[in-house]
Write a protein that holds these residues in place. Structure first.
Motif, mmCIF file in Angstrom:
data_model
loop_
_atom_site.group_PDB
_atom_site.id
_atom_site.type_symbol
_atom_site.label_atom_id
_atom_site.label_comp_id
_atom_site.label_asym_id
_atom_site.label_seq_id
_atom_site.Cartn_x
_atom_site.Cartn_y
_atom_site.Cartn_z
ATOM 1 N N ILE A 30 0.850 -1.184 0.000
ATOM 2 C CA ILE A 30 0.000 0.000 0.000
ATOM 3 C C ILE A 30 0.887 1.236 0.000
ATOM 4 O O ILE A 30 1.619 1.492 0.964
ATOM 5 C CB ILE A 30 -0.936 0.013 1.224
ATOM 6 C CG1 ILE A 30 -1.733 -1.298 1.312
ATOM 7 C CG2 ILE A 30 -1.873 1.212 1.157
ATOM 8 C CD1 ILE A 30 -2.592 -1.599 0.106
ATOM 9 N N LEU A 31 0.827 1.988 -1.082
ATOM 10 C CA LEU A 31 1.617 3.203 -1.230
ATOM 11 C C LEU A 31 0.810 4.415 -0.780
ATOM 12 O O LEU A 31 -0.404 4.333 -0.555
ATOM 13 C CB LEU A 31 2.039 3.381 -2.691
ATOM 14 C CG LEU A 31 2.752 2.195 -3.346
ATOM 15 C CD1 LEU A 31 2.985 2.478 -4.826
ATOM 16 C CD2 LEU A 31 4.067 1.905 -2.645
ATOM 17 N N TYR A 32 1.477 5.548 -0.676
ATOM 18 C CA TYR A 32 0.809 6.785 -0.262
ATOM 19 C C TYR A 32 -0.349 7.118 -1.201
ATOM 20 O O TYR A 32 -1.414 7.572 -0.771
ATOM 21 C CB TYR A 32 1.818 7.933 -0.235
ATOM 22 C CG TYR A 32 1.219 9.272 0.115
ATOM 23 C CD1 TYR A 32 0.795 9.550 1.410
ATOM 24 C CD2 TYR A 32 1.062 10.258 -0.858
ATOM 25 C CE1 TYR A 32 0.229 10.776 1.734
ATOM 26 C CE2 TYR A 32 0.502 11.486 -0.550
ATOM 27 C CZ TYR A 32 0.088 11.743 0.745
ATOM 28 O OH TYR A 32 -0.470 12.956 1.056
ATOM 29 N N LYS A 33 -0.163 6.875 -2.529
ATOM 30 C CA LYS A 33 -1.179 7.237 -3.515
ATOM 31 C C LYS A 33 -1.915 6.022 -4.079
ATOM 32 O O LYS A 33 -2.521 6.107 -5.142
ATOM 33 C CB LYS A 33 -0.543 8.038 -4.654
ATOM 34 C CG LYS A 33 -0.077 9.427 -4.250
ATOM 35 C CD LYS A 33 0.372 10.238 -5.448
ATOM 36 C CE LYS A 33 0.756 11.661 -5.048
ATOM 37 N NZ LYS A 33 1.166 12.473 -6.237
ATOM 38 N N SER A 34 -1.873 4.900 -3.392
ATOM 39 C CA SER A 34 -2.587 3.715 -3.877
ATOM 40 C C SER A 34 -4.069 4.032 -4.097
ATOM 41 O O SER A 34 -4.737 4.581 -3.219
ATOM 42 C CB SER A 34 -2.462 2.571 -2.865
ATOM 43 O OG SER A 34 -1.157 2.036 -2.840
ATOM 44 N N SER A 35 -4.561 3.672 -5.275
ATOM 45 C CA SER A 35 -5.960 3.947 -5.605
ATOM 46 C C SER A 35 -6.351 3.115 -6.826
ATOM 47 O O SER A 35 -5.498 2.516 -7.487
ATOM 48 C CB SER A 35 -6.179 5.437 -5.897
ATOM 49 O OG SER A 35 -5.404 5.840 -7.019
#
Length: 271
Positions: A30-35
């Motif tokens: 899960i990254l900061y900008k995961s979407s």
């Protein structure tokens, strides 16, 4: 162990590649900008369900550790965990770790915090862009859609329409009545949601109800101008082409225009 990175605007094609993983253990990063792109979350939920049915072991790895200190604010929780897919990923994960592999004991507190807030709002979670109407096998009809406290009765269309219209108007942020096209959207939504309620919650292979999160997603796409349509990457190309076609037909404004969308997500066999 295989690593699946949920990047910004993860596409349906990205999700389909999850099913090619041969390792038994899979870690979702899960990254900061995961979407997810528009209409991808439901596909992701289905892919996750398929991996579990195929006996894969699912783990989570945070690039940035979540803030779960005492009294933490739900606003600080990564948006992906305030969604149907995120709640299901939390529920199914065997381990959760930071990017260095150190174990994090955060699953229960994150899941409890998000689900408790949803229950406190009648099964609703929202952020101004999306509205999630959440269900589980033991919470089949969200309270915000129920005509009464009975769990085993799907709401009649007129009542369902009045409730969903309220959520659509809240997302829109203006006007006090829905349009004809929105009524048609709700009519479709009622039919599909009722179908998944009747058939998308049961595993005929295991002859039992499927535990897990599912539900309805309502959302909006807002554009300040037609130039945004071409340059945004939060929706797939087929949606982009559809919007451009509407603009070219003259049926759509060229400034400050909004589209509503909806997805019904379930865990049933072959639905």
């Amino acid at each position: 162990m295989s690593l699946i990175r949920i990047k910004e605007n993860t596409s349906i094609e990205d999700v389909n590649s999850w099913l090619d993983v041969v390792d038994k253990d899979i870690t979702y990063e899960i990254l900061y900008k995961s979407s997810f792109q528009l209409f991808t979350e439901g596909v992701a939920l289905g892919a996750l369900r398929t991996l579990i049915v195929n006996k894969k072991v699912v783990n989570i790895q945070f690039y940035k550790n979540p803030d779960v200190t005492e009294g933490f604010n739900l606003d600080n929780v990564h948006p992906i965990f305030k969604s149907i897919f995120g709640l299901e990923l939390l529920r199914l994960s065997k381990t959760i770790s930071d990017h260095q592999g150190n174990a994090l004991e955060v699953r229960s507190i994150l899941g409890h915090k998000v689900w408790s807030q949803a229950l406190g709002q009648g099964g609703y979670l929202g952020d101004g862009k999306n509205a999630y109407l959440l269900s589980r096998h033991d919470y089949a009809i969200p309270r915000c859609l129920r005509q009464n406290e009975t769990l085993d009765e799907f709401p009649r269309f007129d009542y369902f329409q009045s409730r969903v219209a309220t959520f659509l108007l809240a997302l829109r942020g203006y006007a006090n009545s829905i349009s004809l096209s929105e009524r048609k959207l709700i009519e479709w939504l009622h039919h599909i949601a009722e179908n998944t309620y009747e058939h998308g919650s049961f595993s005929y292979q295991d002859n039992e109800f499927i535990d897990g999160f599912k539900g309805i997603v309502l959302g909006k796409l807002f554009f300040k101008g037609i130039n945004e349509v071409e340059h945004r990457n939060d929706y797939p190309d087929f949606v982009k082409q559809y919007i451009k076609k509407l603009i070219n037909s003259g049926k759509c404004p060229t400034t400050n225009f909004t589209f509503n969308y909806s997805t019904v997500m379930d865990l049933g066999d072959g639905i």
